[in-house]
Write a protein that holds these residues in place. Structure first.
Motif, PDB file in Angstrom:
ATOM      1  N   ALA A   2       0.989  -1.647  -0.300  1.00 47.48           N
ATOM      2  CA  ALA A   2       0.220   0.080  -0.489  1.00 47.48           C
ATOM      3  C   ALA A   2       0.956   1.002   0.441  1.00 47.48           C
ATOM      4  O   ALA A   2       2.104   1.814   0.625  1.00 47.48           O
ATOM      5  CB  ALA A   2      -1.193   0.143   1.384  1.00 47.48           C
ATOM      6  N   TYR A   3       0.540   2.303  -0.670  1.00 48.01           N
ATOM      7  CA  TYR A   3       1.067   3.432  -0.897  1.00 48.01           C
ATOM      8  C   TYR A   3       0.956   3.998   0.450  1.00 48.01           C
ATOM      9  O   TYR A   3      -0.044   4.167   1.645  1.00 48.01           O
ATOM     10  CB  TYR A   3       0.811   4.730  -1.834  1.00 48.01           C
ATOM     11  N   SER A   4       2.221   5.050   0.895  1.00 47.79           N
ATOM     12  CA  SER A   4       2.573   5.238   2.253  1.00 47.79           C
ATOM     13  C   SER A   4       1.435   7.190   1.982  1.00 47.79           C
ATOM     14  O   SER A   4       1.047   7.067   0.919  1.00 47.79           O
ATOM     15  CB  SER A   4       3.379   6.148   2.850  1.00 47.79           C
ATOM     16  N   ASP A   5       1.021   7.897   3.385  1.00 44.67           N
ATOM     17  CA  ASP A   5      -0.091   8.587   3.115  1.00 44.67           C
ATOM     18  C   ASP A   5       0.631   9.763   2.316  1.00 44.67           C
ATOM     19  O   ASP A   5       0.225  10.409   1.146  1.00 44.67           O
ATOM     20  CB  ASP A   5       0.002   9.228   4.360  1.00 44.67           C
ATOM     21  N   ARG A   6       2.035   9.980   2.674  1.00 46.44           N
ATOM     22  CA  ARG A   6       2.361  11.210   1.746  1.00 46.44           C
ATOM     23  C   ARG A   6       3.320  10.896   0.530  1.00 46.44           C
ATOM     24  O   ARG A   6       2.583  11.300  -0.866  1.00 46.44           O
ATOM     25  CB  ARG A   6       4.104  10.992   1.824  1.00 46.44           C
ATOM     26  N   GLU A   7       2.933   9.755  -0.157  1.00 47.08           N
ATOM     27  CA  GLU A   7       2.561   9.186  -1.763  1.00 47.08           C
ATOM     28  C   GLU A   7       1.388   9.741  -1.854  1.00 47.08           C
ATOM     29  O   GLU A   7       1.373   9.552  -2.979  1.00 47.08           O
ATOM     30  CB  GLU A   7       3.375   7.161  -1.678  1.00 47.08           C
ATOM     31  N   LEU A   8       0.180   9.034  -1.028  1.00 45.44           N
ATOM     32  CA  LEU A   8      -1.176   9.503  -1.545  1.00 45.44           C
ATOM     33  C   LEU A   8      -0.936  10.758  -2.147  1.00 45.44           C
ATOM     34  O   LEU A   8      -1.563  11.369  -2.875  1.00 45.44           O
ATOM     35  CB  LEU A   8      -1.546   8.429  -0.943  1.00 45.44           C
ATOM     36  N   LEU A   9      -0.979  11.502  -1.135  1.00 48.00           N
ATOM     37  CA  LEU A   9      -0.750  13.160  -0.745  1.00 48.00           C
ATOM     38  C   LEU A   9      -0.204  13.233  -2.226  1.00 48.00           C
ATOM     39  O   LEU A   9      -0.154  14.586  -3.198  1.00 48.00           O
ATOM     40  CB  LEU A   9      -0.423  13.318   0.411  1.00 48.00           C
ATOM     41  N   ALA A  10       0.666  12.993  -2.118  1.00 46.61           N
ATOM     42  CA  ALA A  10       2.123  13.613  -3.588  1.00 46.61           C
ATOM     43  C   ALA A  10       1.562  13.214  -5.087  1.00 46.61           C
ATOM     44  O   ALA A  10       1.167  13.685  -5.945  1.00 46.61           O
ATOM     45  CB  ALA A  10       3.624  13.182  -3.383  1.00 46.61           C
ATOM     46  N   ARG A  11       0.726  12.222  -4.909  1.00 47.09           N
ATOM     47  CA  ARG A  11       0.004  11.506  -6.247  1.00 47.09           C
ATOM     48  C   ARG A  11      -1.314  12.237  -6.424  1.00 47.09           C
ATOM     49  O   ARG A  11      -1.917  12.815  -7.441  1.00 47.09           O
ATOM     50  CB  ARG A  11      -0.448   9.988  -6.234  1.00 47.09           C
ATOM     51  N   LEU A  12      -1.859  12.434  -5.177  1.00 43.88           N
ATOM     52  CA  LEU A  12      -2.997  13.574  -5.765  1.00 43.88           C
ATOM     53  C   LEU A  12      -3.140  15.181  -6.092  1.00 43.88           C
ATOM     54  O   LEU A  12      -3.148  15.431  -6.891  1.00 43.88           O
ATOM     55  CB  LEU A  12      -4.185  13.207  -4.759  1.00 43.88           C
ATOM     56  N   ILE A  13      -1.464  15.403  -5.576  1.00 44.84           N
ATOM     57  CA  ILE A  13      -1.656  16.414  -5.427  1.00 44.84           C
ATOM     58  C   ILE A  13      -1.395  16.996  -7.155  1.00 44.84           C
ATOM     59  O   ILE A  13      -1.338  18.501  -8.193  1.00 44.84           O
ATOM     60  CB  ILE A  13       0.021  17.568  -5.214  1.00 44.84           C
ATOM     61  N   GLN A  14      -0.055  15.967  -7.712  1.00 48.62           N
ATOM     62  CA  GLN A  14       0.108  15.489  -9.458  1.00 48.62           C
ATOM     63  C   GLN A  14      -1.479  15.588 -10.309  1.00 48.62           C
ATOM     64  O   GLN A  14      -1.391  16.453 -11.040  1.00 48.62           O
ATOM     65  CB  GLN A  14       1.029  14.890  -9.743  1.00 48.62           C
ATOM     66  N   CYS A  15      -1.895  14.669  -9.888  1.00 48.29           N
ATOM     67  CA  CYS A  15      -3.216  14.626 -10.666  1.00 48.29           C
ATOM     68  C   CYS A  15      -4.319  15.630 -10.525  1.00 48.29           C
ATOM     69  O   CYS A  15      -5.190  15.921 -11.784  1.00 48.29           O
ATOM     70  CB  CYS A  15      -3.810  13.532  -9.844  1.00 48.29           C
ATOM     71  N   GLU A  16      -4.486  16.096  -9.499  1.00 47.51           N
ATOM     72  CA  GLU A  16      -6.051  17.544  -9.214  1.00 47.51           C
ATOM     73  C   GLU A  16      -4.790  18.698  -9.829  1.00 47.51           C
ATOM     74  O   GLU A  16      -6.028  19.042 -10.226  1.00 47.51           O
ATOM     75  CB  GLU A  16      -6.001  16.964  -7.760  1.00 47.51           C
TER      76      GLU A  16
END
Length: 146
Positions: A2-16
């Protein structure tokens, strides 16, 4: 794994907000963290201090969904390849930093037009600011009854 919270947030920032520049990306990260740290209303119950819970709450972020209206959504967090700036902004937001323009905003959206609505749908938010293509909304008292 599973992705870490940091990884999820970085991916969401890039995507959104990847095309919104550094301030736009920080603004979106601020909204996510404002939800994580909400002291009342829906996000306090759903999030319980968890970035993962906030990001994957149904119908909140298009980028957190692999399908939209039954059709594959190629722009989702699983297809993102964050760069250092996305991780830096995620770290910055997780550390408690916010840009003043976003204030207590809990929502953002792209109106695909030149103006922002004065109120967020369901009258739970009022317009705070526009950064790039996104309109940001702070909670009204009605939000805390959700």
């Amino acid at each position: 794994m599973a992705y870490s919270d940091r990884e999820l947030l970085a991916r969401l920032i890039q995507c959104e907000a990847g095309g919104e520049g550094e301030i736009g990306m920080k603004a979106v990260a601020g909204v996510v963290m404002n939800r994580v740290n909400a002291t009342g209303g829906e996000y306090a119950r759903v999030g319980q201090g968890s970035i993962r819970n906030i990001i994957f709450q149904p119908y909140q972020f298009v980028c957190a969904s692999e399908t939209e209206n039954g059709v594959y959504n190629p722009q989702n967090i699983y297809n993102m390849r964050p760069e250092q700036i996305h991780y830096d902004i995620a770290d910055w937001a997780i550390a408690g930093n916010r840009i003043p323009e976003v204030a207590d905003s809990l929502w953002f959206y792209n109106p695909f037009g030149p103006t922002c609505r004065s109120r967020f749908p369901s009258d739970v938010g009022y317009w705070q600011t526009r950064i790039g293509d996104h309109c940001f909304y702070n909670p009204t008292d009605a939000y805390y009854k959700t």
